[in-house]
Design a protein around this motif. Structure first.
Motif, PDB file in Angstrom:
ATOM      1  N   THR A  42      19.315  70.084  -0.554  1.00 23.83           N
ATOM      2  CA  THR A  42      19.620  71.306   0.204  1.00 23.83           C
ATOM      3  C   THR A  42      20.944  71.940  -0.219  1.00 23.83           C
ATOM      4  OG1 THR A  42      20.636  69.921   1.925  1.00 23.83           O
ATOM      5  CG2 THR A  42      18.330  70.545   2.217  1.00 23.83           C
ATOM      6  N   LYS A 197       6.763  68.722  14.915  1.00 29.90           N
ATOM      7  CA  LYS A 197       7.707  68.200  13.918  1.00 29.90           C
ATOM      8  C   LYS A 197       8.981  69.039  13.881  1.00 29.90           C
ATOM      9  CE  LYS A 197       6.809  69.185   9.764  1.00 29.90           C
ATOM     10  NZ  LYS A 197       6.074  69.253   8.481  1.00 29.90           N
ATOM     11  N   TRP A 198       8.817  70.362  13.842  1.00 29.94           N
ATOM     12  CA  TRP A 198      10.003  71.228  13.784  1.00 29.94           C
ATOM     13  C   TRP A 198      10.777  71.219  15.101  1.00 29.94           C
ATOM     14  CZ3 TRP A 198      12.205  72.684   9.575  1.00 29.94           C
ATOM     15  CH2 TRP A 198      11.457  72.742   8.402  1.00 29.94           C
ATOM     16  N   PHE A 199      10.071  71.032  16.223  1.00 30.56           N
ATOM     17  CA  PHE A 199      10.773  70.934  17.497  1.00 30.56           C
ATOM     18  C   PHE A 199      11.645  69.693  17.531  1.00 30.56           C
ATOM     19  CE2 PHE A 199      11.557  71.525  21.913  1.00 30.56           C
ATOM     20  CZ  PHE A 199      11.559  70.254  22.480  1.00 30.56           C
ATOM     21  N   ALA A 201      12.821  68.104  14.948  1.00 34.64           N
ATOM     22  CA  ALA A 201      13.909  68.262  13.988  1.00 34.64           C
ATOM     23  C   ALA A 201      15.043  69.083  14.597  1.00 34.64           C
ATOM     24  CB  ALA A 201      13.385  68.932  12.720  1.00 34.64           C
ATOM     25  N   GLY A 202      14.678  70.159  15.315  1.00 29.52           N
ATOM     26  CA  GLY A 202      15.707  70.982  15.956  1.00 29.52           C
ATOM     27  C   GLY A 202      16.454  70.211  17.031  1.00 29.52           C
ATOM     28  N   ALA A 203      15.706  69.404  17.804  1.00 29.62           N
ATOM     29  CA  ALA A 203      16.359  68.608  18.836  1.00 29.62           C
ATOM     30  C   ALA A 203      17.315  67.594  18.214  1.00 29.62           C
ATOM     31  CB  ALA A 203      15.302  67.898  19.677  1.00 29.62           C
ATOM     32  N   VAL A 205      18.960  67.942  15.384  1.00 33.31           N
ATOM     33  CA  VAL A 205      20.163  68.654  14.920  1.00 33.31           C
ATOM     34  C   VAL A 205      21.101  68.934  16.088  1.00 33.31           C
ATOM     35  CG1 VAL A 205      20.979  70.815  13.946  1.00 33.31           C
ATOM     36  CG2 VAL A 205      19.035  69.642  12.909  1.00 33.31           C
ATOM     37  N   LEU A 206      20.549  69.384  17.220  1.00 37.47           N
ATOM     38  CA  LEU A 206      21.383  69.667  18.390  1.00 37.47           C
ATOM     39  C   LEU A 206      22.061  68.386  18.891  1.00 37.47           C
ATOM     40  CD1 LEU A 206      19.060  72.121  20.357  1.00 37.47           C
ATOM     41  CD2 LEU A 206      21.166  72.662  19.107  1.00 37.47           C
TER      42      LEU A 206
END
Length: 223
Positions: A42, A197-199, A201-203, A205-206
């Motif tokens: 990244t 999956k994206w939910f 991943a966002g959780a 990160v937070l």
């Protein structure tokens, strides 16, 4: 020191995988735009975004990334988890839907033709009955009437063949519809998994941000 460095290079090359001898096409399989980066990480620059179903020429495979080439010649790296060797289901569904629409259109045309053939068949049967009656009444014209009778029979057989073909097409159409329904269910399941999956991943990160903020405040109080 040089020998150790050489050994490390060999191990890294082995871990990165082998370059494919023949070009292999793979596809972007997720419901999101996948980024093509200059390098396998990244931290590398984003070259472009690749939409779902984009065809990519497979070049190399690494631990988490694939090196690929796009149709316009751009080379870069994409995350392996979003690339598939099979055409995405959304495109298979679209292809089946197109086949289904074509089949329906052909069925409508066949139905109109069959209706015309049915009318013609009725007319042919009426004429056949007249010819059969005429055969009894005009023995002197027997040869000509027999030939006409055979022609009418062949016309009636063509109508029967057309009706059989229409029935077969109807059965194929029902099969296409069933396959399409199943693929739509599979596609919905894949989409739900991607959202979860994206939910998550966002959780994550937070949560990591919250821990880092808490740690930073703890250090400031300690000073």
């Amino acid at each position: 020191m040089r020998i150790a460095l050489f050994c490390c290079i060999i191990l890294v090359v082995s871990a990165l995988g082998v370059v494919s001898a023949e070009a292999e096409t793979r596809y972007v399989s997720d419901q999101i735009a996948v980024t093509l980066r200059r390098g396998p990480g990244t931290e590398y620059k984003i070259l472009k975004s690749l939409p779902t179903g984009a065809a990519l020429e497979f070049l190399e495979e690494e631990e988490k990334y694939l090196k690929v080439r796009t149709k316009d010649g751009a080379e870069g790296y994409v995350l392996k988890q979003y690339i598939s060797a099979q055409l995405p289901k959304v495109y298979v569904i679209a292809r089946l839907q197109k086949q289904l629409d074509q089949s329906k259109a052909r069925m409508a045309t066949m139905a109109k033709e069959a209706e015309g053939w049915n009318n013609e068949k009725s007319e042919l049967q009426r004429q056949l009955a007249e010819v059969q009656e005429a055969l009894k009444l005009e023995k002197g014209q027997h040869g000509r009437l027999v030939k006409q009778h055979q022609t009418l029979r062949e016309g009636a057989k063509n109508v029967t063949d057309l009706l059989n073909e229409r029935d077969q097409l109807k059965a194929e159409n029902e099969k296409y519809a069933a396959d399409l329904a199943q693929l739509r269910q599979d596609n919905d399941a894949i989409l739900r998994k991607a959202i979860v999956k994206w939910f998550l991943a966002g959780a994550g990160v937070l949560f990591v941000g919250w821990l880092m903020g808490k740690r930073s405040r703890t250090r400031k109080r300690a000073f």
